[in-house]
Design an enzyme around this catalytic site. Structure first.
Site, PDB file in Angstrom:
ATOM      1  N   ILE A 159       0.861  -1.172   0.000  1.00 29.84           N
ATOM      2  CA  ILE A 159       0.000   0.000   0.000  1.00 29.84           C
ATOM      3  C   ILE A 159       0.905   1.231   0.000  1.00 29.84           C
ATOM      4  O   ILE A 159       2.091   1.144   0.333  1.00 29.84           O
ATOM      5  CB  ILE A 159      -0.981   0.030   1.198  1.00 29.84           C
ATOM      6  N   ASP A 160       0.365   2.378  -0.361  1.00 32.19           N
ATOM      7  CA  ASP A 160       1.161   3.592  -0.481  1.00 32.19           C
ATOM      8  C   ASP A 160       1.709   4.052   0.864  1.00 32.19           C
ATOM      9  O   ASP A 160       1.152   3.730   1.923  1.00 32.19           O
ATOM     10  CB  ASP A 160       0.328   4.720  -1.087  1.00 32.19           C
ATOM     11  N   LYS A 161       2.755   4.840   0.804  1.00 32.08           N
ATOM     12  CA  LYS A 161       3.390   5.379   2.009  1.00 32.08           C
ATOM     13  C   LYS A 161       2.377   6.064   2.923  1.00 32.08           C
ATOM     14  O   LYS A 161       2.358   5.818   4.136  1.00 32.08           O
ATOM     15  CB  LYS A 161       4.483   6.376   1.610  1.00 32.08           C
TER      16      LYS A 161
END
Length: 353
Positions: A159-161
């Protein structure tokens, strides 16, 4: 590969003695039409701007067939294009780092973790320490069979930062292979909570559109027609959970798992994610024109300084016991506080779309 952030000028290097290190290499296709090398490389280096590539060429760091070339060099079929910098690439070897982990579940085959917003999942693009995989390596440092540098174990998805929520980690090659197959076959269950701009007319819906690199911004993804040959097919299902007039809390269920899928799909249908700077959600897109409302929104941005997206649920079949495993985690404090702030506003203001 390292971004081109610190290009030195020709005057700053000694050409005769300078040792260069290869950071990027690509061979042009047989059908490659003549194309400027700066544009050619920009298309293949999504985290480096064309301007930085031009500076690299001016410094003698862009090579074609082992010889330095300028930005206007035309790439032709079979050309070997390389980026040669005056320093070696960052060491991407994963070393254990003592970073706290929120472990939701763990057994001999796998573990499920709740990643906080702001933590990078995997090294790259300037983030070579302090990532989730470094934290996992520390947690499993005494497990002889777990090598954090072995791609056959570790994170099964990402998942994104600045997205918080659930991820599954495989401790064995067999577990990763089996879990990876479930993600590929779309038999896993994943849902996200997202606060997006504007009110939805419908209570639920389906977004279908290919996800691919935005030609105007290589750090952003764009949505293309499903029948086009651009990008990869992507489907997102959404359901309205709560309406706040100018924003809406929605649950998003992924049928596919493309990069930035929910963020790109929501922007595509006119509902950018609240606080998502890259996809236009850091602007006041709905609401009053008063100074008090502007101050309120700015306070919301400070309260949750990221895209308001949380991977809330995750479900899969255990790779060894074959039992269904379902996990859920509550909203993190920043998103929870943001939503409470919108609830309070809705209770005291009259909205007009």
């Amino acid at each position: 590969m390292e971004d081109i952030n610190d290009i030195r000028t020709v005057a700053q290097i000694e050409d005769d003695e300078q040792q260069l290190f290869e950071h990027f290499r690509i061979v042009a296709d047989a059908g490659q039409v003549p194309l400027r090398v700066d544009k050619f490389m920009a298309e293949h280096l999504p985290h480096s701007s064309r301007n930085r590539i031009q500076k690299a060429a001016d410094a003698g760091f862009v090579h074609a067939n082992d010889k330095p070339v300028k930005s206007n060099y035309k790439v032709r079929p079979g050309d070997v294009i390389t980026l040669m910098l005056d320093k070696p690439q960052n060491d991407t070897t994963i070393y254990p780092e003592d970073i706290p982990l929120d472990i939701i579940y763990e057994d001999d085959e796998l573990m499920v973790v709740n990643k906080p917003a702001g933590m990078v999942v995997h090294p790259g693009c300037g983030n070579f320490t302090g990532t989730l995989v470094h934290a996992i390596a520390w947690h499993l440092r005494n497990l002889p069979t777990y090598d954090p540098n072995n791609p056959e174990v570790g994170l099964v998805h990402r998942i994104d930062k600045d997205t918080s929520g659930l991820l599954v980690v495989a401790k064995t090659p067999e577990a990763k292979s089996e879990l990876g197959l479930q993600f590929f076959n779309k038999t896993t269950h994943r849902s996200y909570l997202a606060l997006v701009w504007a009110n939805f007319v419908e209570d639920e819906g389906r977004i279908e559109g290919n996800i691919g690199r935005d030609p105007k911004d290589r750090l952003r993804m764009a949505v293309f027609p499903p029948d086009s040959e651009i990008g990869k097919p992507a489907v997102t299902h959404y359901k309205v959970m709560e309406r706040f007039g100018y924003t809406t809390l929605v649950e998003c269920r992924l049928e596919t798992g493309r990069t930035h899928q929910i963020r790109a799909h929501m922007r595509h249908i006119g509902h950018p994610m609240f606080g998502d700077e890259r996809y236009g959600g850091m602007e006041i897109l709905r609401g009053e024109r008063t100074s008090s409302y502007k101050a309120y929104i700015n306070n919301c941005f400070k309260l949750c300084p990221r895209q308001a997206l949380h991977a809330q649920t995750l479900g899969f079949v255990h790779p060894k016991t074959h039992q269904q495993m379902d996990f859920s985690v509550p909203l993190p404090p920043d998103m929870n506080a943001l939503i409470e702030k919108w609830r309070n506003l809705k209770a005291n203001w009259k909205y007009e779309e």
